[in-house]
Motif scaffolding. Sequence first.
Motif, short mmCIF file in Angstrom:
data_model
loop_
_atom_site.label_atom_id
_atom_site.label_comp_id
_atom_site.label_asym_id
_atom_site.label_seq_id
_atom_site.Cartn_x
_atom_site.Cartn_y
_atom_site.Cartn_z
N LEU B 191 1.17 -1.07 0.17
CA LEU B 191 0.12 -0.04 0.57
C LEU B 191 0.36 0.77 -0.24
O LEU B 191 0.30 2.03 -0.99
N SER B 195 0.27 4.40 -2.35
CA SER B 195 0.47 5.54 -2.60
C SER B 195 1.96 6.58 -2.62
O SER B 195 1.07 8.01 -3.18
N THR B 196 3.10 6.15 -2.08
CA THR B 196 4.00 6.83 -2.82
C THR B 196 4.06 7.29 -4.20
O THR B 196 4.54 8.65 -4.42
N ALA B 198 1.35 7.49 -5.98
CA ALA B 198 0.98 8.12 -6.85
C ALA B 198 0.60 9.59 -6.27
O ALA B 198 0.76 11.08 -7.23
N THR B 199 1.64 10.13 -4.83
CA THR B 199 1.48 11.03 -4.89
C THR B 199 2.69 12.01 -5.88
O THR B 199 2.76 12.92 -5.50
N SER B 242 -3.48 8.25 -3.82
CA SER B 242 -2.95 8.32 -2.59
C SER B 242 -3.51 8.56 -1.20
O SER B 242 -3.24 7.87 -0.46
N TRP B 243 -4.15 9.44 -0.92
CA TRP B 243 -5.46 9.81 -0.05
C TRP B 243 -5.64 8.23 -0.17
O TRP B 243 -5.76 7.92 1.77
N SER B 244 -6.53 7.08 0.08
CA SER B 244 -6.85 6.63 -0.05
C SER B 244 -5.57 5.22 0.68
O SER B 244 -6.00 4.55 1.68
N LEU B 245 -5.23 5.75 -0.79
CA LEU B 245 -4.55 3.87 -0.30
C LEU B 245 -3.41 4.53 1.24
O LEU B 245 -2.91 3.47 2.18
N GLY B 246 -3.03 5.61 1.16
CA GLY B 246 -2.24 6.29 2.17
C GLY B 246 -2.80 5.72 3.36
O GLY B 246 -2.31 5.76 4.98
N LYS B 249 -2.86 1.87 4.48
CA LYS B 249 -1.30 1.42 5.05
C LYS B 249 -1.26 1.90 6.27
O LYS B 249 -0.86 1.21 7.25
N THR B 312 8.43 5.13 3.74
CA THR B 312 7.74 6.38 2.80
C THR B 312 9.02 7.17 2.11
O THR B 312 9.16 7.04 0.65
#
Lengths: 156, 766
Positions: B191, B195-196, B198-199, B242-246, B249, B312
């Motif tokens: 995750l 998310s990383t 995605a950012t 990124s918000w949802s994965l973050g 995680k 991260t």
Amino acid sequence: MNPPDYQISRNAFGHLVLTRAGGERHENVVPIRAFPIAAPGEGVSLVGQDGEELAWIERLDDLDKRTRDAIEEDLALREFVPVIARLKRVSTFATPSTWLVDTDRGETSFVLRGEEDIRHLGQNALLISDSHGIQYLIADLPALDKHSRRLLDRFL
Amino acid sequence: MPTLQIPPLPFATPLPEHWQSEAQHMLGVKAKVQTWAEVDLDDRLNFGLGIIVLGDGRLVARAPNEPDWQTWELTGDLSLKHFDHAGVGTLELSDSVKRLKVWRYTLSQNLAILRLITEFDLQVRSLRAGHPVTRSSEEICPKCKTPLEPGADECAICTHELHTPPSTWTLFRLWRFAKPYRGQLLAGFLLMLGSTAATLIPPYLTMPLMDEVLIPFQSGADIDPWTVAPYLGGLLGAAVISWSLGWAKTYILAIVSERIGADLRTTTYEHLLQLSLEYFGGKRTGDLMARIGSETDRICVFLSLHLLDFATDVLMIVMTAIILFSINPWLALVTLAPLPFIAWLIHLVRDKLRTGFEKIDRVWGEVTNVLADTIPGIRVVKAFAQEKRESQRFREANRHNLIVNDRLNKTWSLFSPSVSLMTEIGLLVVWAFGIWQVARHDITVGMLTAFLAYIGRFYSRLDSMSRIVSVTQKAAAGAKRIFDILDHVSNVPEPTNPVPFESVKGQIELREVGFRYGNRSVIRNLSLTIQPGEMIGLVGHSGSGKSTLVNLICRFYDVTDGSIRVDGIDVRSLRVADYRRHIGLVLQDPFLFFGSIAENIAYGKPDATRQEIIAAARAAHAHEFILRLPLGYDSLVGERGQGLSGGERQRISIARALLINPRLLILDEATSSVDSETEKEIQRALDNLVAGRTTIAIAHRLSTLHKADRLVVMDRGEIVEVGSHDALMAQKGAYHRLYEAQARNVDGGPVSRPEGNMDRAKHEPA
């Protein structure tokens, strides 16, 4: 101070004997300092075989030389507090840690079980007990060389 | 050198190489080396190495720091004696009229010396009796007198002295606690990867936005909404992903790290409970509490927050670097150039900070120790009006804390701004190099903006990454302090093959027991056999070793020499819990846990029925006063049983011992803290308790021991007299003197019972 009413001598087994003026004899007399670190020259007790105090010496200097020598000779063999002059190596900074040190009695190594076995004595002195209960003294912490202080610092 | 034939003797480890030829020469070419011991101090107590070798009928030795060997032919009147003081052992060889030789050694050589004496005594005894030397076929460990397995040269029970230091990679050892959660950890990591990534999309999209939309617009072209929309949509999509994965995680990993922290705490506490009283004697309560409480919490925060962030960041740096290089290798190179420099800076400060944080921890322990000392002793502090001094002590500890913190902060405060400065300089370099490249048309303006957007994040992360140094060090220091506890091997180790211990008769046999506390010998060569059901009264001055002996029998400590056997089984070969189940202990100052009276009575047998509890309370003469309490058996009693008198607490503890129906019963000054009226009450309760059990009672008031079958009089760690009251009185020895002294004191108020500091420490309930 009055001269003591007893005589100190040494028997064939190498132990001290205290003979009172009345002829009463005590074998295997042991001298013990009351304050071995704080005031070694003051307050020495002569203790008999069964742990009872036979005589109290206020100051060693007050005794005649022969008696004092005999007592000091015994004290020297009872008191084993090597003074650490240098830390050469420590096996690890975590405890238990084996230290290799130079002392006033020669080089030796010992196992320090935990940091709490290092005790502060006043401002600059440390007393360190090893795993066998032998105590090592660091008389003047700032006087140690830089290497030793750096090693020691990790445990303080 | 002719080949030596050293026969397999008990514990015959071969003589070290460097002594061999000389020793053999001194013993005679054909003589066997029976046993040997090294001595490590000379006559003036300087360190040095010497050796004593015992052959058949001849003792040869070379003292430390002396060039010559000495030889003694064994005769019947020789004796070899040893004693120790302050960590130094002395071995004396004497004949009947004088001392022949004295050796000194540190206690690390003790075992070898004991072995030497055993063999020496064997040979001298045979000389005296005129018989040839007969070695018993049963080989006995020289230290604990336990028979050995045939062929074994080391005693399985004695070889648990461990001095291996814990590894420095302490944090990695936390893996042991992380392992059960590896599934969640892997999910969390994936995750995090997503998310990383995605950012990192938004800065990438600035490139086409700049080059295809904004710059053409400045040069006069219109903005086509259909070109802009997908880019803006991409920005929104990346943000949402990124918000949802973050979120997922952080949630998963936080949950895992809390669990790891909890496991760590429980494991440490469980391990702590297994450690012997000796360990607790040497540690301060405040320090232990801090370790289990705040250190585990710190590790947990480190895992859930700092380590996570760091991972991260590392991922982001790696991904950013890849993207930057794919856009323009030259600019990427310039952008990343300060990185090694910053890494070096971090490394430089690392050592200083780590030792600094360890130091701060220890100093912090000092501060809490002052509290832990003073608050329980507040009555003494107030009684002697020493509030000022105590507050001064606290102030001093705080001042020390400040000094150490200040010193560290000097380095630490310089650290973060330096990293920021590097960041600014790095940005400056990128601007300069970028403008130059744009001027040369190597890159577009969009590329430069993308670069600046990337490294803006990038460097800001580096700044926060630099914080990882200190938190890692803090966590490592914390982990070390935790593992210090976990690595501590109990001095009362569980046997590897415990002997089952079911039906117990209750015979106790002490065989040449010795115990040393620190460097002080507390019990010396003590042998005693107690028959099943017998009641033994232990008498002697304070400090004569009574409580220590009882602690040894309970196996709160293990003996230093000799052995303790119950029904012929060495207590060290029994599982500790199995053994203690058969012991009832009534202490001088009974400890009541927070809870109801019923719970306290049932402490040793939590599944006891109410009927059993009441029966025990009745037998302990506690039933009636319990009923007088407002909530009866459900009354809550506090930390030290506040609200109950000493006698009442004592009777509860007697009920507690009665309930487990032990075969062995130990009464350690059970009646000494109460007035004589209550004492009678307790005495009646005790009479119920003692009936039919092997009992060892310590009492200062000799009158309380009238029921004892035998009295054992102790003095300075040794038994001086054994016998019944009448026999000992007739003997007019040590017991007679004690009794007379007390009889005289009876009118002069209660007999004082000063206990040595050391004895006190052992009374502390664990």
